[in-house]
Design an enzyme around this catalytic site. Structure first.
Site, PDB file in Angstrom:
ATOM      1  N   ARG A  45      18.869  16.718  39.905  1.00  0.00           N
ATOM      2  CA  ARG A  45      19.540  15.422  40.007  1.00  0.00           C
ATOM      3  C   ARG A  45      20.127  14.965  38.672  1.00  0.00           C
ATOM      4  O   ARG A  45      21.145  14.260  38.648  1.00  0.00           O
ATOM      5  CB  ARG A  45      18.545  14.373  40.529  1.00  0.00           C
ATOM      6  CG  ARG A  45      19.189  13.030  40.884  1.00  0.00           C
ATOM      7  CD  ARG A  45      18.151  12.042  41.387  1.00  0.00           C
ATOM      8  NE  ARG A  45      18.748  10.822  41.909  1.00  0.00           N
ATOM      9  CZ  ARG A  45      18.400   9.597  41.553  1.00  0.00           C
ATOM     10  NH1 ARG A  45      17.424   9.421  40.664  1.00  0.00           N
ATOM     11  NH2 ARG A  45      18.987   8.540  42.087  1.00  0.00           N
ATOM     12  N   ILE A  71      24.505   6.391  42.559  1.00  0.00           N
ATOM     13  CA  ILE A  71      23.857   7.553  43.167  1.00  0.00           C
ATOM     14  C   ILE A  71      22.621   6.995  43.864  1.00  0.00           C
ATOM     15  O   ILE A  71      21.835   6.253  43.276  1.00  0.00           O
ATOM     16  CB  ILE A  71      23.487   8.621  42.120  1.00  0.00           C
ATOM     17  CG1 ILE A  71      22.828   9.838  42.802  1.00  0.00           C
ATOM     18  CG2 ILE A  71      22.617   8.079  41.016  1.00  0.00           C
ATOM     19  CD1 ILE A  71      22.592  11.009  41.836  1.00  0.00           C
ATOM     20  N   SER A  72      22.480   7.307  45.143  1.00  0.00           N
ATOM     21  CA  SER A  72      21.429   6.690  45.945  1.00  0.00           C
ATOM     22  C   SER A  72      20.038   7.083  45.475  1.00  0.00           C
ATOM     23  O   SER A  72      19.831   8.140  44.872  1.00  0.00           O
ATOM     24  CB  SER A  72      21.589   7.084  47.419  1.00  0.00           C
ATOM     25  OG  SER A  72      22.731   6.484  47.977  1.00  0.00           O
ATOM     26  N   GLN A  73      19.091   6.226  45.772  1.00  0.00           N
ATOM     27  CA  GLN A  73      17.676   6.516  45.554  1.00  0.00           C
ATOM     28  C   GLN A  73      17.317   7.804  46.306  1.00  0.00           C
ATOM     29  O   GLN A  73      17.717   7.981  47.459  1.00  0.00           O
ATOM     30  CB  GLN A  73      16.860   5.347  46.091  1.00  0.00           C
ATOM     31  CG  GLN A  73      15.369   5.487  45.982  1.00  0.00           C
ATOM     32  CD  GLN A  73      14.649   4.299  46.624  1.00  0.00           C
ATOM     33  OE1 GLN A  73      15.281   3.346  47.089  1.00  0.00           O
ATOM     34  NE2 GLN A  73      13.328   4.359  46.644  1.00  0.00           N
ATOM     35  N   PRO A  74      16.597   8.733  45.686  1.00  0.00           N
ATOM     36  CA  PRO A  74      16.243   9.979  46.373  1.00  0.00           C
ATOM     37  C   PRO A  74      15.550   9.776  47.719  1.00  0.00           C
ATOM     38  O   PRO A  74      15.809  10.518  48.672  1.00  0.00           O
ATOM     39  CB  PRO A  74      15.338  10.687  45.360  1.00  0.00           C
ATOM     40  CG  PRO A  74      15.837  10.213  44.034  1.00  0.00           C
ATOM     41  CD  PRO A  74      16.211   8.775  44.261  1.00  0.00           C
TER      42      PRO A  74
END
Length: 223
Positions: A45, A71-74
């Site tokens: 990431r 960038i979205s939260q995993p």
């Protein structure tokens, strides 16, 4: 945000260890799909972020990537991917390429991905991103997510990674019968995650899941 694509991409033991801890944490939060967890574990990431965020890239939270996008939260990436239930070689339309992290997770799941980004600067950044070459089944488009890609449809699955005020009718039309769409819907700060399964040309089964917070889905293209 300027991701420096001339930099050296190093995925060392420290980063891999932090990634494993991240995977363990999202497993504890309820993600059970082992193929999704493995995909998150396989993808560095920190490559998708500005070097300023490299030391905290494996915290389970969103980070800015420029142009008002994140960038979205995993956990969110894993949650949406699990709901989609990707099978190898399925044709998937993704609305909102952003950093291409979610796109690469879909590629890791062996999907044939068609992904649209409306922000020209982000689209141009992704075109220069060397890591995407790892997934030759990813196809990137600059366009309006509300319009989808009718020329390339119909799609087995559709994933929307921005908050839609309502479910876009044109996207429903591009979904195969039996196909699924995962989309966060709502105009306020919190949206409800929905999964729609297309029963026939005019019938859809709708399932309601947890609440999330996404950047808004906007129409048109931004130069």
């Amino acid at each position: 945000m300027n991701r420096e694509y001339q930099r050296d991409y190093i995925d060392d033991y420290k980063q891999k260890g932090l990634r494993k801890q991240l995977v363990d944490s999202i497993r504890q939060k309820g993600i059970t799909a082992e193929n999704v967890l493995q995909a998150i574990n396989n993808i560095p990431r920190h490559f998708f972020l500005d070097t300023a965020f490299e030391s905290i890239a494996y915290e389970d939270r969103a980070f800015p990537i420029g142009e008002g996008q994140t960038i979205s939260q995993p956990y969110t990436v894993a949650y949406q991917s699990q709901l989609l239930d990707i099978k190898p070689f399925e044709k998937v339309l993704e609305i909102g390429t952003g950093s291409a992290y979610q796109s690469c997770v879909l590629g890791e799941l062996k999907a044939n991905v068609y992904t649209i980004e409306r922000q020209k600067k982000l689209f141009d950044l992704v075109k220069k991103f060397p890591f995407k070459a790892r997934y030759p089944t990813l196809r990137f488009f600059y366009g309006d997510g509300y319009e989808g890609l009718p020329t390339y449809g119909p799609f087995d699955k559709i994933l929307v990674t921005a908050a839609a005020p309502e479910i876009p009718e044109k996207l429903l039309q591009q979904l195969k019968t039996g196909g699924k769409m995962v989309i966060p819907v709502g105009e306020k700060e919190v949206q409800r995650m929905l999964r729609l399964t297309k029963i026939s040309a005019t019938e859809f089964d709708q399932e309601i899941f947890a609440d999330f917070s996404f950047v808004p889905m906007l129409a048109g293209k931004n130069f």
